[in-house]
Design an enzyme around this catalytic site. Structure first.
Site, mmCIF file in Angstrom:
data_model
loop_
_atom_site.group_PDB
_atom_site.id
_atom_site.type_symbol
_atom_site.label_atom_id
_atom_site.label_comp_id
_atom_site.label_asym_id
_atom_site.label_seq_id
_atom_site.Cartn_x
_atom_site.Cartn_y
_atom_site.Cartn_z
ATOM 1 N N CYS A 92 0.834 -1.209 0.000
ATOM 2 C CA CYS A 92 0.000 0.000 0.000
ATOM 3 C C CYS A 92 0.872 1.263 0.000
ATOM 4 C CB CYS A 92 -0.983 -0.036 1.164
ATOM 5 S SG CYS A 92 -2.370 1.111 0.964
ATOM 6 N N HIS B 190 -3.756 -5.161 0.745
ATOM 7 C CA HIS B 190 -3.182 -5.661 2.006
ATOM 8 C C HIS B 190 -3.256 -7.189 2.060
ATOM 9 C CE1 HIS B 190 -2.571 -1.833 4.173
ATOM 10 N NE2 HIS B 190 -3.564 -1.408 3.423
ATOM 11 N N GLU C 76 -2.028 -9.066 4.323
ATOM 12 C CA GLU C 76 -1.986 -9.539 5.707
ATOM 13 C C GLU C 76 -3.351 -9.668 6.356
ATOM 14 O OE1 GLU C 76 -1.361 -4.986 5.981
ATOM 15 O OE2 GLU C 76 -1.021 -6.638 4.563
#
Length: 508
Positions: A78, A166, A168
């Site tokens: 990002c 993202h 994660e």
């Protein structure tokens, strides 16, 4: 030990990146973006986190990555990806619409190592107000969504990657595989960092570091100090002395129960009844930070008094864990300090002791896994976290003996109820808060004006984020009735349905 370095730009998801990397059995460390240490031969790669800031801001967070880019595998997430584009000849502009939420990768270059085995149209999670509108000439697009052309890129001449989403977070369905691809295919990590390997290497390091020195450790009854104690016990055996202090702010009967449990583990332990010293110094104190500091300084006084009775002590061991360290660091960009920690920040000079922290690099769930590898019983490992200052920060306002007794009774009913209903292990942390509020009630034919207690239970993995536990209404009803009927001074029970963030787990 091979490791991945994560540079933090203040993203709410930075700890999630670390957790995902560690779940893949690769050791990693989080460092503020502006405190990059010299990378050593054990560094296998670097990840740049997201950020609440914009790379277009005059005061944008700009890291010095000259020692990294082109020399180590690098993944920008990002904000990290936007930095790699915007500051190396590309262009980032404000999006027409903030891109937040689910999206699908309509184009994927599966020949690229980052996206090996990743399925076309896989779901990803976007969270950004800027977009990369132009890439430098040697950057190649390797993934796109319907609305985001530059969903991911690679620099053609080096192992440097950027992704706009993202990986994660839970909502990126193949995010863990993408991170694995980066770690294994690109960084060549061996994935050999496990609880067993951590326990073995830590015990060996402690033996080498401490040799025949004497060490004292303040036990709290919690998971962290227990696991730290067993690691040290296996390393130095009788040269470890544990001290368990009763500050008068523990749970009901906890001092006696925990002391007996520790003795069964074979630890050399001293119990200290210091209730009067703590409670007298807290008299009339309402400010939560002041409470913490008084408890911390009083603990050091009591602890130092006991330590001086043991000859030739050189070290103080602490159960500091990684979230304590992360939350106690405050730099421009990464999250500001939320609260002071009683076990982070060193010791007063007069104690003349060096500090050893066997668990400093672990998250809470990792501590439990290490404890399991050490064959510590579940009665210790499944204990809920309990704040260092104890019930002092669960009594809002000033502390009195009467309030402590009331809260101990309420807490006992709540915690024992969770165990009786087989809910204790489904909850990460639970407790009761005594509020500085009185409410009108009716008991029998009499009007009452008594205190309010709030019950708090949360689900979490490591305490960095937490959601309120959806306990059954039947359970809450029975516990509420039991508290009001059995605890004199309480006529109203409420249940806290706030998550972290924006709320914290404790009320103070």
């Amino acid at each position: 030990m091979e490791k991945i370095i994560i540079l933090d730009f203040g993203s709410q998801y930075t700890q999630l990146i670390a957790r995902k990397v560690r779940e893949l059995n690769v050791y990693c460390e989080i460092h503020p973006y502006n405190k990059i240490h010299k990378l050593d031969k054990n560094t296998k790669g670097v990840i740049l986190s997201g950020s609440p800031f914009s790379v277009r801001d005059d005061k944008a967070l700009i890291p010095d990555i000259e020692q990294i880019k082109g020399k180590f595998p690098l993944l920008g997430i990002c904000y990290g990806a936007q930095h790699l584009a915007h500051n190396y000849g590309g262009l980032v502009a404000a999006s027409k619409h903030r891109e937040y939420g689910r999206a699908n990768l309509e184009f994927i270059d599966n020949s690229n190592q980052l996206f090996k085995t990743i399925n076309k149209n896989t779901q990803v999670w976007m969270s950004h107000g800027d977009s990369i509108v132009k890439l430098p000439s040697n950057y190649k697009i390797i993934a796109s969504t319907a609305d985001v052309n530059v969903g991911a890129f690679k620099i053609e001449s080096e192992e440097t990657y950027g992704i706009q989403f993202h990986p994660e977070v839970y909502h990126t369905t193949e995010g863990k595989q993408m991170l694995k691809n980066f770690l294994v295919n690109i960084c060549n990590c061996k994935q050999n960092w496990t609880p067993d390997s951590f326990a073995d290497s830590t015990i060996n390091k402690l033996k080498e570091k401490l040799k025949y020195d004497k060490v004292i450790l303040g036990l709290s009854g919690g998971v962290d100090s227990t696991v730290a104690a067993i690691l040290l016990h296996k390393a130095i055996n009788k040269n470890l002395t544990c001290i368990f202090v009763d500050n008068g702010l523990l749970r009901k009967n906890e001092y006696e129960e925990v002391l007996n449990s520790y003795k069964k583990l074979g630890l050399q332990i001293i119990g200290v009844d210091a209730k009067n010293a703590f409670i007298s110094k807290l008299k009339g104190i309402k400010d939560p930070e002041q409470k913490r500091k008084i408890i911390g300084s009083t603990f050091i006084d009591v602890f130092d008094n006991e330590a001086t009775k043991i000859s030739n002590v050189k070290w103080l061991a602490q159960g500091t864990i990684y979230p304590d360290v992360i939350e106690s660091i405050s730099v421009k960009g990464p999250s500001a300090t939320i609260k002071s920690h009683h076990n982070v920040g060193g010791l007063p000079d007069f104690m003349k002791l060096k500090i050893v922290e066997p668990l400093r690099l672990l998250f809470k769930d990792e501590v439990r896994r290490v404890g399991k590898a050490l064959k510590i019983s579940d009665s210790f490992l499944q204990r809920h976290p309990f704040p260092g200052p104890g019930l002092a920060i669960r009594i809002l306002g000033d502390i009195t003996d009467e309030k402590i007794k009331i809260l101990q009774e309420v807490d006992s009913i709540f915690i024992n109820g969770l165990k009786e209903f087989d809910l204790y292990n489904e909850v990460w942390q639970a407790g009761a808060m005594l509020l500085p509020v009185q409410s009108v009630g009716v008991m029998g034919d009499e009007r009452t004006y008594e205190q309010v207690v709030a019950l708090r239970a949360v689900s979490s993995t490591d305490g960095m984020t937490a959601d309120w536990s959806h306990l059954p209404y039947e359970f809450l009803s029975k516990i509420s009735n039991k508290i009001i009927n059995q605890v004199k001074g309480i006529n109203r029970v409420v249940y806290d349905i706030s998550s972290k963030p924006p709320s914290t787990i404790e009320w103070e």
